[in-house]
Design a protein around this motif. Structure first.
Motif, PDB file in Angstrom:
ATOM      1  N   UNK A  87      41.894  42.458  31.585  1.00 40.56           N
ATOM      2  CA  UNK A  87      42.392  42.131  32.919  1.00 40.56           C
ATOM      3  C   UNK A  87      43.670  42.875  33.271  1.00 40.56           C
ATOM      4  N   UNK A  88      44.477  43.240  32.282  1.00 34.38           N
ATOM      5  CA  UNK A  88      45.628  44.099  32.559  1.00 34.38           C
ATOM      6  C   UNK A  88      45.158  45.461  33.059  1.00 34.38           C
ATOM      7  N   UNK A  89      44.161  46.027  32.376  1.00 34.60           N
ATOM      8  CA  UNK A  89      43.601  47.319  32.815  1.00 34.60           C
ATOM      9  C   UNK A  89      42.968  47.193  34.195  1.00 34.60           C
ATOM     10  N   UNK A  90      42.262  46.112  34.417  1.00 38.61           N
ATOM     11  CA  UNK A  90      41.619  45.879  35.706  1.00 38.61           C
ATOM     12  C   UNK A  90      42.662  45.806  36.820  1.00 38.61           C
ATOM     13  N   UNK A 104      33.314  34.160  26.654  1.00 43.10           N
ATOM     14  CA  UNK A 104      34.411  35.098  26.884  1.00 43.10           C
ATOM     15  C   UNK A 104      34.129  35.979  28.098  1.00 43.10           C
ATOM     16  N   UNK A 105      32.932  36.529  28.184  1.00 39.77           N
ATOM     17  CA  UNK A 105      32.555  37.366  29.330  1.00 39.77           C
ATOM     18  C   UNK A 105      32.604  36.570  30.631  1.00 39.77           C
ATOM     19  N   UNK A 106      32.115  35.336  30.585  1.00 38.96           N
ATOM     20  CA  UNK A 106      32.111  34.499  31.785  1.00 38.96           C
ATOM     21  C   UNK A 106      33.534  34.184  32.249  1.00 38.96           C
ATOM     22  N   UNK A 107      34.406  33.887  31.317  1.00 36.41           N
ATOM     23  CA  UNK A 107      35.795  33.587  31.674  1.00 36.41           C
ATOM     24  C   UNK A 107      36.492  34.810  32.259  1.00 36.41           C
ATOM     25  N   UNK A 108      36.265  35.963  31.657  1.00 35.67           N
ATOM     26  CA  UNK A 108      36.865  37.205  32.170  1.00 35.67           C
ATOM     27  C   UNK A 108      36.326  37.509  33.563  1.00 35.67           C
ATOM     28  N   UNK A 109      35.023  37.357  33.741  1.00 41.20           N
ATOM     29  CA  UNK A 109      34.425  37.598  35.059  1.00 41.20           C
ATOM     30  C   UNK A 109      35.043  36.668  36.100  1.00 41.20           C
ATOM     31  N   UNK A 110      35.173  35.396  35.767  1.00 39.59           N
ATOM     32  CA  UNK A 110      35.734  34.437  36.718  1.00 39.59           C
ATOM     33  C   UNK A 110      37.193  34.767  37.032  1.00 39.59           C
ATOM     34  N   UNK A 111      37.947  35.191  36.044  1.00 39.05           N
ATOM     35  CA  UNK A 111      39.335  35.596  36.282  1.00 39.05           C
ATOM     36  C   UNK A 111      39.385  36.819  37.204  1.00 39.05           C
ATOM     37  N   UNK A 112      38.453  37.755  37.024  1.00 37.95           N
ATOM     38  CA  UNK A 112      38.398  38.927  37.904  1.00 37.95           C
ATOM     39  C   UNK A 112      38.130  38.518  39.348  1.00 37.95           C
ATOM     40  N   UNK A 113      37.251  37.560  39.535  1.00 39.52           N
ATOM     41  CA  UNK A 113      36.962  37.068  40.886  1.00 39.52           C
ATOM     42  C   UNK A 113      38.233  36.488  41.505  1.00 39.52           C
ATOM     43  N   UNK A 163      45.670  35.202  42.545  1.00 41.59           N
ATOM     44  CA  UNK A 163      46.359  35.066  41.269  1.00 41.59           C
ATOM     45  C   UNK A 163      46.665  36.412  40.630  1.00 41.59           C
ATOM     46  N   UNK A 164      47.710  36.432  39.814  1.00 44.66           N
ATOM     47  CA  UNK A 164      47.934  37.559  38.918  1.00 44.66           C
ATOM     48  C   UNK A 164      46.982  37.376  37.740  1.00 44.66           C
ATOM     49  N   UNK A 165      46.894  38.364  36.862  1.00 42.63           N
ATOM     50  CA  UNK A 165      45.906  38.258  35.789  1.00 42.63           C
ATOM     51  C   UNK A 165      46.175  37.094  34.847  1.00 42.63           C
ATOM     52  N   UNK A 166      47.435  36.801  34.531  1.00 39.24           N
ATOM     53  CA  UNK A 166      47.699  35.681  33.632  1.00 39.24           C
ATOM     54  C   UNK A 166      47.437  34.336  34.314  1.00 39.24           C
ATOM     55  N   UNK A 167      47.760  34.243  35.592  1.00 34.51           N
ATOM     56  CA  UNK A 167      47.454  33.008  36.330  1.00 34.51           C
ATOM     57  C   UNK A 167      45.943  32.831  36.467  1.00 34.51           C
ATOM     58  N   UNK A 168      45.244  33.931  36.729  1.00 32.11           N
ATOM     59  CA  UNK A 168      43.784  33.872  36.869  1.00 32.11           C
ATOM     60  C   UNK A 168      43.133  33.452  35.554  1.00 32.11           C
TER      61      UNK A 168
END
Length: 75
Positions: free
Chosen positions: A63-66, A7-16, A23-28
């Protein structure tokens, strides 16, 4: 890898992906999931549906908060 680590890895990758402004957060989130799906499925210690649910619950909130933090920097 354990569920929380995935979960942390996926969130980190989406942030990148968000930081690169691709990308937007949902696309990321979708892109990060797709890019890691093979590894997730091969990890026998992880229930894929449980990870997907956790990722879309916690990851979406995070990711919404980010995204809001990024936007507020430019106001």
């Amino acid at each position: 890898m354990r569920l929380s680590e995935w979960n942390k890895a996926l969130i980190w990758e989406a942030k990148v992906l968000i930081d690169k402004r691709y990308y937007s957060y949902d696309q990321a989130m979708n892109k990060a999931w797709d890019m890691n799906y093979k590894g997730i499925v091969q990890d026998h210690d992880v229930d894929v549906s449980e990870l997907r649910e956790l990722y879309w619950k916690d990851g979406l909130d995070h990711l919404e908060r980010y995204t809001e933090e990024i936007i507020s920097r430019y106001k």
